[in-house]
Design an enzyme around this catalytic site. Sequence first.
Site, mmCIF file in Angstrom:
data_model
loop_
_atom_site.group_PDB
_atom_site.id
_atom_site.type_symbol
_atom_site.label_atom_id
_atom_site.label_comp_id
_atom_site.label_asym_id
_atom_site.label_seq_id
_atom_site.Cartn_x
_atom_site.Cartn_y
_atom_site.Cartn_z
ATOM 1 C CB VAL A 22 68.432 78.550 54.541
ATOM 2 C CG1 VAL A 22 69.656 79.216 55.153
ATOM 3 C CG2 VAL A 22 68.682 77.054 54.361
ATOM 4 C CB CYS A 23 65.741 83.130 53.750
ATOM 5 S SG CYS A 23 66.924 83.007 52.388
ATOM 6 C CG ASP A 24 61.036 80.798 58.054
ATOM 7 O OD1 ASP A 24 59.910 81.256 57.840
ATOM 8 O OD2 ASP A 24 61.353 80.230 59.119
#
Length: 164
Positions: A59-61
């Site tokens: 998700v952060c990527d």
Amino acid sequence: MTQITFKNNPIHLAGSEVSEGQHAPDFKVLDNDLNEVSLENYKGQKKLISVVPSIDTGVCDQQTRKFNEEAAQEDGVVLTISADLPFAQKRWCASNGLDNVITLSDHKDLSFGQQYGVVMEELRLLARSVFVLDSNDKVVYKELVSEGTDFPNFDAALEAYRNI
């Protein structure tokens, strides 16, 4: 104290809450080469600050890629801040071929997280959030994602950034 969830578990946030309309507090973080960076480094520019728990998660990527791709056409700067070590951030950028992504580490003393009220106490990570600042460092948009594994509202954040 503000509370969110992370993987459906309750998490308490530490630090001073930031509100839309207020002047953004300064902070000290490290760039990928261990140089200290503050809000002053981006004086006079509008800023989209994308805060992620860890750059190495899916998700952060995706959040980092999306904001950098979508906002690249705009004047201003996109900053991705996490509590990852600067070395991990640098490795992530290199392994993904992303030369223009600005990643900043709050690992040293959680200065950003404390100033913006996004330190997840139980995990010593930063809560997923987005702050848009105008060129005078006024907070014009803020989103604190209530479930840490969910995406932020990309459209609302990008609209706020574009409309400055």
